[in-house]
Design an enzyme around this catalytic site. Structure first.
Site, short mmCIF file in Angstrom:
data_model
loop_
_atom_site.label_atom_id
_atom_site.label_comp_id
_atom_site.label_asym_id
_atom_site.label_seq_id
_atom_site.Cartn_x
_atom_site.Cartn_y
_atom_site.Cartn_z
N TYR A 40 0.73 -1.28 -0.13
CA TYR A 40 0.07 -0.28 0.03
C TYR A 40 0.87 1.38 -0.01
CZ TYR A 40 -4.46 2.53 0.85
OH TYR A 40 -5.36 3.33 0.47
N LYS A 95 -20.53 -20.46 -8.12
CA LYS A 95 -20.08 -20.22 -9.53
C LYS A 95 -18.60 -19.81 -9.34
CE LYS A 95 -21.04 -20.07 -14.34
NZ LYS A 95 -22.16 -20.81 -14.61
#
Length: 758
Positions: A40, A95
């Site tokens: 970051y 899925k």
């Protein structure tokens, strides 16, 4: 199981131990402040600036290239209908799980709470920069057609509505093979499609692209045959309207060659099935209840070729055969879309794969003795690991040839290896060995061929062109088993105890007696031994009547080793034979020695084992980097056990200075380059990828490789015997079919090398 119990288990599965089915896992280190400053602020600014200058660098510095959005508004969820976006989330997570486990594709599931087409499309467009591809899911027709059309036109990443195209691709592959089995012509077959939703429309379009004729296709909805004189037809239905004088599904099925059911259960009656043409093809894909029950259909028509959407019947048309691999291929060439060429490539690849010999692991997974191309196997099984290496390359190649690939693949062999490694199969080495075996197949004796699994291994070796099996055992039993698994080939079958083998037995017995007469063996004893399959098989090798031998399936290891050492003998310079197992790990193959022979080797014997391991590693095309393991690190203990290993290392350094070996060393330091460099910068293994581990005794090696097999689900090849004169291998009691095939491949490759050195 009762419905209430199923419901309870399903809810518990989704709730415990952590709610849901997917999670985000970091791919970079994050343990230190430095790691976090790179992940970051401030480090993250650097890739941001690079992407600002060149947007394509987003694929270089972020996960976009392997990230797919599974997006739904919950308006057509499985068989549940319009249950809303939030209620459909478990399906979308499921899925995502399938994408990951079958093709190593990362997924974010996105539930969009709107039925408005414009708002839905706008939402997807606005979030699309995050993703490498968009999988639309469970959106009702006709909105699904418009949503997909617009997104395909307006986005530069692959978009596919799986409910339409997934079913179309899988069923088209199954249809292609079914038509071949029925000995019909796709351009002439009469097709009846029951259903007019998104899947039915897409299936029909793809069948036409495959070669079916529009005039031979009749589509029915809940009101009957879709005719041109029907009122208020949607544009999709109008596309398949007919002017033929038929109005009902029952009428349409008279004389039909193919029935495709994408409608509701129990719609087709036996009478309707009986009215179809010879060798009818029936795909009853409604779930959970097919348009006609499978058992009822096959009872009504013995000649029917049947497929359903269910896993408990043959020929399951399952979308998981398609979408993971289609997106995998599309992502890997950075395709801008999934076009018709790519879908057809997937169709042909799936159809062709069903005709290839089925791996034994697939037979085991599905509890079958021998799955073979035919009426009950027209489409690959979902857990066939070949799918990952066959379908994506076909899709990727089609993307390149049709001009939609932005990052073409240049090295297809490397790409296939990468695909296999994505699933942690570790199959690269075995594919290499198998390919090498096929270049010059040798004769190989299976000494226990009257056992089903041994015979199945021999069948694979024959069918794959790996070798030329010679089957030993009770001839009557072998022939019976061959019928059971449809192994209809003419191979040598030898029963060492039979009268047919009297002459050969006598010859073998005399030769063995001449060799061992001064070791207490009489001619009579020799004649008795030659009735025993392992002695007989070993003599076949000695007499050059076979090139290689695999045995041990039904007997303890020591009882099989004895005749092999007596008859085959050791290579020149080898005092004791040993064994290595190749562990096919995520980090690559690692050779474990000695896993089967020497219980507590001396330092000299340990050095000999290490040298033979280095020879084995070289034979498979690797540069040996061997760690000699202990509980001690470079003299940290003065125990006799540690000093034995240290002395063995010294012997290796003196006798074989060109082989990179070091120790004694603990396993974690041997396998962790960072730890090794920090603590032992002087080690010869620094900067090397260790591919051989020599253990101080049989106990530690045998336990280690079996723990890895069970805990890490690492495949093991072996034990591979090292030091015998001939390619003879002894498999562990009760080995799997795949393990026997693997060791047969190695034996054949060794036989090839031996013939070269003559």
């Amino acid at each position: 199981m009762s419905n209430s119990k199923k419901r309870s288990e399903a809810l518990l599965y989704h709730e415990k131990p952590t709610p849901g089915k997917i999670q985000v896992v970091p791919t970079k280190k994050y343990a230190t402040q430095r790691d976090l400053s790179l992940a970051y602020s401030p480090g993250v600014a650097e890739p941001c600036l690079e992407i600002e200058k060149n947007p394509d660098d987003v694929y270089r510095y972020t996960a976009k290239g392997n990230l797919v959005a599974v997006i739904s508004n919950g308006t057509a969820v499985l068989g549940l209908g319009d249950i809303g976006a939030m209620a459909g989330k478990p399906v979308m997570e499921g899925k995502g799980l399938l994408f990951k486990i079958f093709a190593d594709i990362d997924v974010f599931d996105i539930e969009v709470d709107t039925k408005d087409v414009d708002k839905f499309v706008e939402t997807v467009k606005n979030i699309s920069p995050t993703f490498g591809g968009i999988n639309l899911e469970d959106i009702k027709a006709p909105e699904a057609f418009e949503i997909e059309r617009r997104l395909k036109e307006e986005l530069d990443i692959p978009v596919m509505h799986d409910d339409q195209h997934g079913t179309a691709i899988i069923s088209a592959a199954a249809l292609k093979n079914a038509i071949e089995i029925a000995e019909k012509d796709i351009s002439k077959v009469k097709i009846v499609v029951s259903g007019a939703g998104a899947a039915a429309i897409s299936c029909s379009r793809l069948y036409l692209a495959l070669g079916a004729k529009r005039e031979n296709l009749i589509m029915c909805d809940s009101k009957g045959v879709i005719r041109k004189d029907n009122e208020n037809l949607s544009s999709q239905k109008a596309e398949f309207a007919t002017d033929k004088n038929i109005k009902t599904l029952e009428d349409a099925m008279i004389g039909a060659d193919v029935f495709i059911g994408l409608s509701i259960g129990n719609l087709v009656k036996p009478k309707m099935l009986l009215s179809m043409a010879k060798n009818p093809i029936v795909f009853a894909l409604a779930n959970p209840n097919p348009e006609i029950d499978y058992n009822l259909a096959v009872k009504t028509r013995k000649d029917v070729i049947m497929a359903t959407g269910r896993s408990d019947y043959p020929n399951q048309v399952n979308n998981v055969l398609g979408f993971p691999y289609i997106f995998r291929g599309a992502l890997d060439v950075r395709s801008t879309k999934i076009n018709e060429e790519m879908k057809l490539a997937a169709v042909h690849a799936l159809a062709n794969l069903a005709k290839e010999p089925v791996p034994e692991q697939v037979n085991i997974t599905y509890g079958e003795t021998s799955i073979q191309f035919g009426k009950d196997y027209i489409i690959p099984k979902p857990f066939d690991q070949r799918l990952i290496t066959e379908i994506p390359p076909a899709v990727a190649k089609a993307a390149m040839e049709s001009g939609v690939a932005k990052e073409p693949i240049k090295d297809w062999d490397a790409y296939r290896d990468n695909l296999a490694e994505r699933l942690g199969t570790g199959s690269k080495l075995m594919r290499m060995i198998m390919s090498k075996a096929k270049t010059d197949p040798k004769t190989i004796v299976f000494a226990e061929a009257d056992h089903l699994d041994v015979l199945k291994a021999a069948q694979i070796v024959h069918d794959e062109g790996i070798g030329k099996p010679i089957l030993l055992g009770n001839k009557e039993i072998i022939e019976e088993l061959m019928k059971e698994i449809n192994f209809d080939v003419d191979l040598p079958i030898i029963d060492p105890k039979s009268d047919e083998e009297i002459e050969r037995r006598s010859r073998y017995a005399y030769d063995y007696w001449k060799k061992r007469q001064r070791n207490g063996i009489t001619l009579l004893a020799s004649e008795k031994l030659m009735r025993e399959r392992n002695y007989f098989a070993a003599m076949m090798i000695n007499e050059k009547e076979a090139d290689a031998l695999v045995t041990g399936y039904t007997r303890s290891y020591p009882s099989v080793v004895k005749p092999m050492i007596e008859l085959i003998g050791k290579q020149r310079g080898v005092n004791r034979i040993s064994a290595t197992n190749i562990m096919l790990t995520k980090r690559g193959p690692i050779f474990f020695s000695d896993t089967a022979i020497n219980i507590n080797p001396t330092a000299e014997e340990l050095a000999n084992i290490t040298y033979m391991t280095s020879v084995a590693i070289k034979m498979f095309g690797f540069d040996p980097q061997i760690a000699m393991l202990s509980f001690s690190n470079f003299g940290s203990s003065d125990s006799d056990l540690a000093e034995k290993v240290s002395k063995a290392v010294q012997i290796m350094h003196k006798k074989h200075p060109s082989i990179n070996v070091d120790g004694e060393i603990q396993a974690d330091f041997a396998l962790n380059p960072k730890m090794l460099k920090e603590k032992f910068p002087f080690s010869k293994l620094n900067g090397k990828k260790v591919n051989g581990l020599v253990f101080p005794n049989l106990e530690s090696a045998n336990i280690a490789y079996k723990l890895m097999k069970e805990f890490n689900e690492a495949d093991s090849v072996g034990p591979i015997i090292m030091g015998l004169k001939e390619p003879v291998h002894i498999i562990p009691l009760g080995s799997s079919v795949d393990e026997m095939v693997h060791i047969a491949c190695i034996a054949i490759v060794q036989a090839q090398e031996k013939s070269k050195n003559k």
